[in-house]
Write a protein that holds these residues in place. Structure first.
Motif, short mmCIF file in Angstrom:
data_model
loop_
_atom_site.label_atom_id
_atom_site.label_comp_id
_atom_site.label_asym_id
_atom_site.label_seq_id
_atom_site.Cartn_x
_atom_site.Cartn_y
_atom_site.Cartn_z
N GLU A 59 0.80 -1.22 0.00
CA GLU A 59 0.00 0.00 0.00
C GLU A 59 0.84 1.27 0.00
N ASN A 60 2.11 1.16 0.36
CA ASN A 60 2.97 2.34 0.48
C ASN A 60 4.24 2.23 -0.36
N ILE A 61 4.17 1.48 -1.44
CA ILE A 61 5.36 1.17 -2.22
C ILE A 61 6.04 2.40 -2.80
N GLU A 62 5.28 3.45 -3.05
CA GLU A 62 5.86 4.65 -3.65
C GLU A 62 6.63 5.50 -2.64
N ARG A 101 8.20 -3.39 -6.16
CA ARG A 101 8.45 -2.22 -7.01
C ARG A 101 8.65 -2.61 -8.47
N ILE A 102 9.44 -3.64 -8.71
CA ILE A 102 9.68 -4.09 -10.09
C ILE A 102 8.39 -4.65 -10.70
N SER A 103 7.62 -5.39 -9.93
CA SER A 103 6.35 -5.94 -10.42
C SER A 103 5.39 -4.83 -10.82
N LYS A 104 5.28 -3.82 -9.98
CA LYS A 104 4.40 -2.69 -10.29
C LYS A 104 4.92 -1.92 -11.50
N ALA A 105 6.22 -1.76 -11.58
CA ALA A 105 6.82 -1.05 -12.73
C ALA A 105 6.53 -1.80 -14.03
N LYS A 106 6.61 -3.11 -14.01
CA LYS A 106 6.31 -3.92 -15.21
C LYS A 106 4.87 -3.69 -15.66
N GLY A 124 8.58 4.16 -6.29
CA GLY A 124 9.42 4.37 -5.12
C GLY A 124 10.91 4.47 -5.35
N PHE A 125 11.34 4.56 -6.60
CA PHE A 125 12.76 4.76 -6.88
C PHE A 125 13.00 6.25 -7.08
N ASP A 126 13.83 6.85 -6.25
CA ASP A 126 14.14 8.28 -6.37
C ASP A 126 15.16 8.54 -7.47
N ASN A 127 15.93 7.52 -7.79
CA ASN A 127 17.02 7.67 -8.75
C ASN A 127 16.70 6.84 -9.99
N PHE A 128 16.56 7.52 -11.13
CA PHE A 128 16.21 6.84 -12.38
C PHE A 128 17.28 5.81 -12.79
#
Length: 150
Positions: A59-62, A101-106, A124-128
């Motif tokens: 629920e708070n992944i970002e 995070r990777i699953s949601k990004a996919k 939730g990744f601050d760095n691209f």
């Protein structure tokens, strides 16, 4: 159950009778039974707490998720959190966070037209650059390649 201690009426070094060994084995089985029952009773609360941790992460992944933040929000010791999470799930808390995070990004790469930098922030990744590196590590391709493939 009451554990009975056999009394030795014989002098030290002499053999013990069959009554001694009967009580010894009965007590041994009682101790093992109590030990197993206490372990069974502790498994369910750990599973519940791990489910609660996973739900909070999902629920708070970002957000910026640290052990201190998670343990504070869920009112659990961070060392207990790490140990019980690894024991129940087979992965560390940080491995799970990265997996989510990777699953949601996919999903976002395939279902939206958002830029990859927007997606990296949303999961939730601050760095691209770190997002791209981590994505490639887990998926074997960059986010751009993944989007094109999908």
């Amino acid at each position: 159950w009451e554990i009975q201690v056999p009394r030795q009426s014989e002098a030290p070094g002499k053999s013990r009778g069959p009554f001694f060994w009967t009580l010894f084995f009965i007590n041994l089985f009682l101790i093992l039974d109590l030990s197993l029952r206490s372990k069974e009773n502790t498994v369910e609360p750990i599973k519940n707490k791990v489910s609660e941790i996973m739900e909070y992460i999902n629920e708070n992944i970002e957000k910026n998720l640290t052990l201190d933040i998670i343990s504070h929000k869920l009112h659990v010791n961070k060392y207990y959190l790490c140990h019980s999470f690894k024991k129940a799930s087979g992965m560390t808390v940080f491995e799970y966070i990265t997996f989510v995070r990777i699953s949601k990004a996919k999903q976002l790469l395939l279902k939206t037209t958002k830029s990859i930098s927007e997606i990296s922030l949303e999961v939730g990744f601050d760095n691209f650059a770190y997002f791209s590196k981590t994505f490639k590590k887990y998926e074997g391709m960059t986010p751009i390649q993944y989007r094109k493939k999908g």
